[in-house]
Write an enzyme that holds these catalytic residues in place. Structure first.
Site, PDB file in Angstrom:
ATOM      1  N   ALA A   1       0.850  -1.186   0.000  1.00 13.09           N
ATOM      2  CA  ALA A   1       0.000   0.000   0.000  1.00 13.09           C
ATOM      3  C   ALA A   1       0.890   1.241   0.000  1.00 13.09           C
ATOM      4  O   ALA A   1       2.069   1.185   0.358  1.00 13.09           O
ATOM      5  CB  ALA A   1      -0.916  -0.011   1.215  1.00 13.09           C
TER       6      ALA A   1
ATOM      7  N   GLY B   1       0.000  -5.058   0.914  1.00 11.17           N
ATOM      8  CA  GLY B   1      -1.207  -5.035   0.096  1.00 11.17           C
ATOM      9  C   GLY B   1      -1.011  -5.712  -1.243  1.00 11.17           C
ATOM     10  O   GLY B   1      -1.961  -6.255  -1.817  1.00 11.17           O
TER      11      GLY B   1
ATOM     12  N   GLU C   1      -1.515  -9.307  -0.621  1.00 14.52           N
ATOM     13  CA  GLU C   1      -2.934  -9.535  -0.368  1.00 14.52           C
ATOM     14  C   GLU C   1      -3.752  -9.465  -1.655  1.00 14.52           C
ATOM     15  O   GLU C   1      -4.678 -10.252  -1.859  1.00 14.52           O
ATOM     16  CB  GLU C   1      -3.432  -8.514   0.654  1.00 14.52           C
ATOM     17  CG  GLU C   1      -2.848  -8.778   2.041  1.00 14.52           C
ATOM     18  CD  GLU C   1      -3.011  -7.608   2.993  1.00 14.52           C
ATOM     19  OE1 GLU C   1      -3.516  -7.835   4.109  1.00 14.52           O
ATOM     20  OE2 GLU C   1      -2.634  -6.474   2.630  1.00 14.52           O
TER      21      GLU C   1
ATOM     22  N   GLU D   1       3.903  -5.558   7.355  1.00 11.64           N
ATOM     23  CA  GLU D   1       3.222  -4.461   8.051  1.00 11.64           C
ATOM     24  C   GLU D   1       3.714  -4.275   9.481  1.00 11.64           C
ATOM     25  O   GLU D   1       3.729  -3.153  10.000  1.00 11.64           O
ATOM     26  CB  GLU D   1       1.712  -4.699   8.046  1.00 11.64           C
ATOM     27  CG  GLU D   1       1.040  -4.514   6.698  1.00 11.64           C
ATOM     28  CD  GLU D   1       1.016  -5.777   5.851  1.00 11.64           C
ATOM     29  OE1 GLU D   1       0.287  -5.785   4.848  1.00 11.64           O
ATOM     30  OE2 GLU D   1       1.720  -6.751   6.202  1.00 11.64           O
TER      31      GLU D   1
END
Length: 262
Positions: free
Chosen positions: A69, A113, A116, A136
């Site tokens: 992200a 992300g 994911e 993260e």
């Protein structure tokens, strides 16, 4: 003028057409932000609604599928910013609504992300240089787009706990061994191999393709006995389709089937 953060192509002809989506933030190594996810969601839904498309491929660059992200965009958020505005929930999960198969073609980094997003594809074909991880924890947070949930379902508790608690990366070979990716190919063959798989899927009957996807996904959501009942109902339902008649007749006649998606 709005930047094109997701490039959209339609490849092939006839019954073997494939939609190709390429993440396009090269300077940020395809870091995911709201603008990109809005465009990706719109592109996915458009291809899903296109009767000429039988399979979708999602990819990034040679260096990064998606490095995670966009941390610069997130760093100053407060609790009420993410909660009130439904950060992630609002627009990052559109891919879950796509009924057609989505193949992730992953080269380079698929972290946070990016990992994911790759896991939300129906299966992953990885280049030899692919690296996966959920780092993260090194930022003082945790996965929020299903990393702790889908990763655990894919690779088991021990491996998922290792990756989420240490933030380490695993290479393509380890990812294949633990079941995160379906196959590994050389980097220069990634798109060739992935598009070949996508074309093969696109040439099959659309109704049975959707049923197979729904049934496999249901295995993660239900007890075995309920999953078996669901599978059986879908199987029975396919006997009401022309494609089932054509597929079995073609098998008996020893000829290629001509599916009409009805």
């Amino acid at each position: 003028m709005t930047d094109i953060l997701v490039q959209v192509e339609r490849r092939g002809e006839g019954a073997r057409r494939v939609g190709l989506l390429t993440l396009n933030r090269p300077k940020q190594m395809n870091a995911l932000n709201d603008a990109l996810m809005d465009q990706l969601g719109a592109a996915l839904m458009a291809l899903d609604a296109d009767d000429g498309i039988g399979c979708i491929v999602l990819t990034g660059s040679d260096k990064a599928f998606a490095a995670g992200a966009d941390i610069a965009a997130m760093a100053h958020y407060q609790y009420m910013d993410v909660h009130k505005n439904e950060f992630i929930t609002r627009n990052w999960e559109t891919i879950r609504s796509v009924r057609k198969p989505v193949i992730g073609a992953v080269a380079g980094f698929a972290l946070g992300g990016g990992c994911e997003l790759a896991m939300m594809c129906d299966f992953i074909i990885a280049a030899e240089n692919a690296k996966f991880g959920q780092p993260e924890i090194t930022l003082g947070v945790m996965p929020a787009w299903g990393g702790s949930q889908r990763l655990t379902r894919s690779v088991g508790k021990a491996k998922a706990m290792d990756l989420c608690l240490t933030g380490r990366m695993m290479d393509a070979a380890e990812a294949e061994r633990c079941g995160l990716v379906s196959r590994i190919v050389s980097a220069d063959k990634l798109m060739e191999e992935t598009m070949a798989a996508a074309r093969k899927i696109a040439a099959l009957g659309r109704l049975s393709t959707i049923a197979n996807k729904e049934s496999v996904n249901t295995a993660f959501e239900t007890p075995l006995n309920e999953g078996l009942k669901f599978e059986r109902r879908l199987f029975y339902g396919l006997f009401a389709t022309e494609d089932q008649k054509e597929g079995m007749a073609a098998f008996i006649d020893k000829r290629p089937p001509v599916f009409k998606n009805r």
